[in-house]
Design a protein around this motif. Sequence first.
Motif, PDB file in Angstrom:
ATOM      1  N   GLU A   1      45.807  46.410  50.725  1.00 11.58           N
ATOM      2  CA  GLU A   1      45.788  45.496  49.252  1.00 11.58           C
ATOM      3  C   GLU A   1      45.107  44.253  49.797  1.00 11.58           C
ATOM      4  O   GLU A   1      44.254  43.400  49.205  1.00 11.58           O
ATOM      5  N   ASN A   2      45.724  43.481  51.147  1.00  9.18           N
ATOM      6  CA  ASN A   2      45.054  42.237  51.420  1.00  9.18           C
ATOM      7  C   ASN A   2      43.702  42.342  51.834  1.00  9.18           C
ATOM      8  O   ASN A   2      43.074  41.393  51.652  1.00  9.18           O
ATOM      9  N   LYS A   3      43.384  43.364  52.478  1.00 15.78           N
ATOM     10  CA  LYS A   3      41.990  43.457  52.971  1.00 15.78           C
ATOM     11  C   LYS A   3      40.909  43.344  51.622  1.00 15.78           C
ATOM     12  O   LYS A   3      39.850  42.973  51.689  1.00 15.78           O
ATOM     13  N   GLU A   4      41.611  44.277  50.520  1.00 17.23           N
ATOM     14  CA  GLU A   4      40.521  44.419  49.127  1.00 17.23           C
ATOM     15  C   GLU A   4      40.427  43.050  48.612  1.00 17.23           C
ATOM     16  O   GLU A   4      39.389  42.439  48.415  1.00 17.23           O
ATOM     17  N   LEU A   5      41.428  42.238  48.826  1.00 21.92           N
ATOM     18  CA  LEU A   5      41.573  40.984  48.044  1.00 21.92           C
ATOM     19  C   LEU A   5      40.672  39.950  48.767  1.00 21.92           C
ATOM     20  O   LEU A   5      40.000  39.301  48.300  1.00 21.92           O
ATOM     21  N   THR A   6      41.024  39.818  50.248  1.00 21.77           N
ATOM     22  CA  THR A   6      40.069  39.146  51.132  1.00 21.77           C
ATOM     23  C   THR A   6      38.543  39.270  50.874  1.00 21.77           C
ATOM     24  O   THR A   6      37.867  38.440  50.790  1.00 21.77           O
ATOM     25  N   GLU A   7      38.278  40.854  50.718  1.00 18.69           N
ATOM     26  CA  GLU A   7      36.802  41.105  50.537  1.00 18.69           C
ATOM     27  C   GLU A   7      36.136  40.610  49.299  1.00 18.69           C
ATOM     28  O   GLU A   7      35.015  40.325  49.294  1.00 18.69           O
ATOM     29  N   GLU A   8      37.259  40.715  48.314  1.00 18.86           N
ATOM     30  CA  GLU A   8      36.929  40.428  46.859  1.00 18.86           C
ATOM     31  C   GLU A   8      36.620  38.785  47.031  1.00 18.86           C
ATOM     32  O   GLU A   8      35.779  38.185  46.206  1.00 18.86           O
ATOM     33  N   ASN A   9      37.358  38.181  47.777  1.00 23.27           N
ATOM     34  CA  ASN A   9      37.315  36.820  47.798  1.00 23.27           C
ATOM     35  C   ASN A   9      35.920  36.436  48.374  1.00 23.27           C
ATOM     36  O   ASN A   9      35.566  35.357  47.973  1.00 23.27           O
ATOM     37  N   VAL A  10      35.695  36.984  49.459  1.00 24.14           N
ATOM     38  CA  VAL A  10      34.534  36.699  50.352  1.00 24.14           C
ATOM     39  C   VAL A  10      33.338  36.841  49.500  1.00 24.14           C
ATOM     40  O   VAL A  10      32.342  36.101  49.410  1.00 24.14           O
ATOM     41  N   HIS A  11      33.258  37.929  48.659  1.00 17.36           N
ATOM     42  CA  HIS A  11      32.464  38.266  47.604  1.00 17.36           C
ATOM     43  C   HIS A  11      32.022  36.956  46.557  1.00 17.36           C
ATOM     44  O   HIS A  11      30.910  36.619  46.312  1.00 17.36           O
TER      45      HIS A  11
END
Length: 220
Positions: A119-129
Amino acid sequence: MQRDHWKLLVTYWNNERIKELSTKNIANRAKKEMVQLTGKKSYAHISAVIKTNMDELAKTLPEGSTDKPGLDDVFSKVMGNNKYGATDMYGLGVQASDLWGKLPSRNVVCMENIRLKSENKELTEENVHLKEQLVGDEVFLHNILNPSEKVGRGWLRTLNPTEIIGGVEIGDYWCVVHLQHVLKKGADVVRPFDLIKKVEDATGVTIAWPSTFISAVPLN
């Protein structure tokens, strides 16, 4: 079983002294009300060892402090977590999990850790986007130890992980910012290089900053 071994065993069973001993053992076993689970060590010995360990651990508590009941109290540290098939009692039948709740198994904790990392990886990638949409805009740099504090202000150049700053690639989840204004003197540059140690050293310089610690400068 070999035939001669079987003959010896039958002879042993038919021995009158052995039969008498077996009868006594059966009677004694029937009188037993509690099952011994501590091997060769008696309950009295186990109890004495536990008391000694608790006394020694209690001596390490800060002077004037109390051993507040909880998962980190002296009892819990000495007795450990509940084990399957056995219960470490608090008085008349209350066990640790009754007081502090059921403790998850190692497998459950491992699976939960994997889920949270995902979940943290998904949120981080969303944040980067989302941060990619800020490329070319003016941004604030935030203190990684106190995210509410803004330490600088500059232009977001790129989030390309292969960009070179200070001789090394910035890597994933980092960005390149051209610092224009210092908002907090003395604040550390997250990834220092050469003579660039503090944000005031980086004025007019392109530096690397964690992409999760930047925010857009509101338009006037």
